[in-house]
Design a protein around this motif. Structure first.
Motif, mmCIF file in Angstrom:
data_model
loop_
_atom_site.group_PDB
_atom_site.id
_atom_site.type_symbol
_atom_site.label_atom_id
_atom_site.label_comp_id
_atom_site.label_asym_id
_atom_site.label_seq_id
_atom_site.Cartn_x
_atom_site.Cartn_y
_atom_site.Cartn_z
ATOM 1 N N PRO A 117 0.881 -1.422 -0.006
ATOM 2 C CA PRO A 117 0.023 0.093 0.029
ATOM 3 C C PRO A 117 0.819 1.171 0.069
ATOM 4 O O PRO A 117 1.766 1.490 0.628
ATOM 5 C CB PRO A 117 -0.757 0.016 1.366
ATOM 6 C CG PRO A 117 -0.172 -1.171 2.244
ATOM 7 C CD PRO A 117 0.568 -2.017 1.203
ATOM 8 N N GLN A 118 0.418 2.105 -0.845
ATOM 9 C CA GLN A 118 1.301 3.502 -0.948
ATOM 10 C C GLN A 118 0.781 4.462 0.185
ATOM 11 O O GLN A 118 1.859 5.471 0.572
ATOM 12 C CB GLN A 118 0.998 4.123 -2.251
ATOM 13 C CG GLN A 118 1.422 3.084 -3.281
ATOM 14 C CD GLN A 118 2.824 2.911 -3.400
ATOM 15 O OE1 GLN A 118 3.716 3.695 -3.379
ATOM 16 N NE2 GLN A 118 3.291 1.528 -3.684
ATOM 17 N N ASN A 119 -0.412 4.336 0.503
ATOM 18 C CA ASN A 119 -0.710 5.298 1.506
ATOM 19 C C ASN A 119 -1.545 4.563 2.790
ATOM 20 O O ASN A 119 -2.247 3.866 2.590
ATOM 21 C CB ASN A 119 -1.841 6.462 0.945
ATOM 22 C CG ASN A 119 -1.284 7.258 -0.480
ATOM 23 O OD1 ASN A 119 -0.271 7.883 0.194
ATOM 24 N ND2 ASN A 119 -1.934 7.081 -1.426
ATOM 25 N N LEU A 120 -0.988 5.109 4.046
ATOM 26 C CA LEU A 120 -1.725 4.304 5.131
ATOM 27 C C LEU A 120 -2.308 5.507 5.951
ATOM 28 O O LEU A 120 -1.700 6.498 6.304
ATOM 29 C CB LEU A 120 -0.381 3.688 5.949
ATOM 30 C CG LEU A 120 0.357 2.467 5.025
ATOM 31 C CD1 LEU A 120 1.519 2.208 6.050
ATOM 32 C CD2 LEU A 120 -0.548 1.271 4.886
ATOM 33 N N ASN A 121 -3.442 4.975 6.503
ATOM 34 C CA ASN A 121 -4.014 5.783 7.585
ATOM 35 C C ASN A 121 -3.587 5.543 8.648
ATOM 36 O O ASN A 121 -2.745 4.489 9.111
ATOM 37 C CB ASN A 121 -5.570 5.792 7.424
ATOM 38 C CG ASN A 121 -6.022 4.114 7.797
ATOM 39 O OD1 ASN A 121 -5.328 3.467 8.398
ATOM 40 N ND2 ASN A 121 -7.221 4.140 7.065
ATOM 41 N N GLY A 122 -3.864 6.439 9.815
ATOM 42 C CA GLY A 122 -3.242 5.970 11.049
ATOM 43 C C GLY A 122 -3.570 4.450 11.778
ATOM 44 O O GLY A 122 -2.790 4.158 12.481
#
Length: 389
Positions: free
Chosen positions: A355-360
């Protein structure tokens, strides 16, 4: 092809290759020149048309191993200054040192008979045989190309091939005579296409000067071919490409090449197939290949994932827990049909998508996973082996 052509025409020069050129070099040179001088690319250019005929004739000889050998031998013998010493006798009448020249140049040791005819004429021994000028001859093989989609190559298809080459004149049907007239027998050679003349102590046979080896004289020539009986023509044939053909494969179609001469059979057509790439599938022999993105969790915990198939419903592939990235699974019966009727499989390679973008929440979960699986450095053994080497 007359023996005079063999002695006077330099086919290597026509194709721009050396006499030692390999078959692949000869083919590459011919294809390059054929594209350049093809009549379809040079509309109305008679010089290009003549050049195309010249290179086609040269390729028909040099691409055939047997004909090329005969051509080389003939040019080497005569083109290299071959001479017969004074007093040489004809076959059956002695010879050099008591042996018979006819034993050397007779057709007994020559599979095609062309050299036997040539030398037999030189020494006066060719009259008892059927001359090569009158013998039926097989037409030249022809090569062309076609491009298919990936799906058509897998399933098979029918394509239209447009072929351009020299053949019987469509106006006079190969006679060389104007409509309403017919050729007459050559009065000089009486239809044999050859004439003999004395050269000191021996005779030499060569194509007739009046009919140029055809055995016929045209008084009122055809306006299309100027009396030659040949003309460039185009034809379109429908050809079936079998299922499972691979990129670069060469398919032989018997009897669809250049027409034969004097009643000889036509040559064969060879079709070189080019296959366009597919955006999803690749190919390895009879197997299709596909790379499927998966998550780390699916490899670690195991999962069932849907995988596309070629022209069919998606199939389900079960991934065991602990599967390493890059592993390949085989799905039977979803590949390419072979000649024996069996079908290859589909090779499914799994590849982790990071995954390129991770949320908190996701980041915290991965941090917890790292702490929970912390242990020995997985690269430690690799580093140690590198030191030992």
């Amino acid at each position: 092809m007359s023996t005079k052509d063999y002695l006077e025409k330099d086919y290597y020069k026509a194709l721009g290759v050396a006499k030692t050129a390999k078959p692949a070099e000869i083919k590459a040179a011919y294809r390059k020149l054929a594209r350049k001088y093809h009549p379809d690319a040079n509309k109305g250019d008679s010089s290009a048309e003549e050049r195309f005929k010249e290179i086609s004739e040269a390729y028909s000889v040099l691409s055939d191993e047997k004909r090329r050998k005969e051509y080389d031998e003939a040019r080497s013998m005569f083109g290299g200054g071959f001479r017969v010493p004074a007093g040489a006798q004809r076959p059956g009448q002695g010879g050099f040192g008591g042996f018979d020249l006819g034993d050397i140049f007779s057709g007994a040791g020559d599979a095609s008979g062309r050299l036997g005819d040539l030398f037999g004429g030189v020494f006066g021994g060719g009259n008892t045989r059927t001359t090569s000028a009158n013998r039926p001859r097989r037409g030249a093989d022809v090569e062309t190309e076609t491009t298919l989609s990936f799906s058509d190559a897998i399933d098979g298809t029918t394509v239209a091939l447009r072929l351009t080459g020299e053949g019987p004149c469509p106006t006079c049907h190969g006679t060389g005579a104007k409509a309403g007239t017919v050729p007459r027998m050559c009065p000089s050679c009486h239809g044999t296409g050859q004439e003999s003349r004395n050269q000191g102590s021996f005779g030499i046979t060569e194509p007739c000067h009046e009919c140029r080896g055809r055995g016929m004289v045209v008084d009122d020539p055809c306006p299309t071919c100027s009396g030659s009986g040949h003309a460039m023509s185009s034809r379109t044939i429908q050809t079936r490409i079998p299922a499972g053909v691979a990129d670069g494969q060469r398919i032989k179609i018997a009897g669809k090449g250049a027409p034969g001469e004097r009643g000889g059979p036509a040559g064969d057509l060879y079709v070189r197939v080019h296959v366009k790439p597919h955006p999803v599938f690749g190919r390895s022999g009879a197997n299709l290949t596909v790379t499927v993105p998966v998550t780390f969790a699916e490899l670690a915990l195991g999962a069932e994932v849907k995988v596309p198939s070629h022209k069919g419903a998606p199939v389900t592939v079960r991934i065991p827990s602990g599967t390493p990235n890059g592993r390949t699974f085989r799905v039977a019966g979803k590949g390419v049909r072979r000649k024996d009727g069996t079908t290859g499989g589909m090779l499914v390679t799994v590849e982790v998508m990071v995954p390129q973008n991770l949320n908190g929440k996701a980041r915290n979960a991965i941090e917890d996973l790292r702490e929970a699986t912390a242990g020995a450095d997985p690269r430690e053994e690799l580093l140690e082996r590198a030191k030992e080497a």
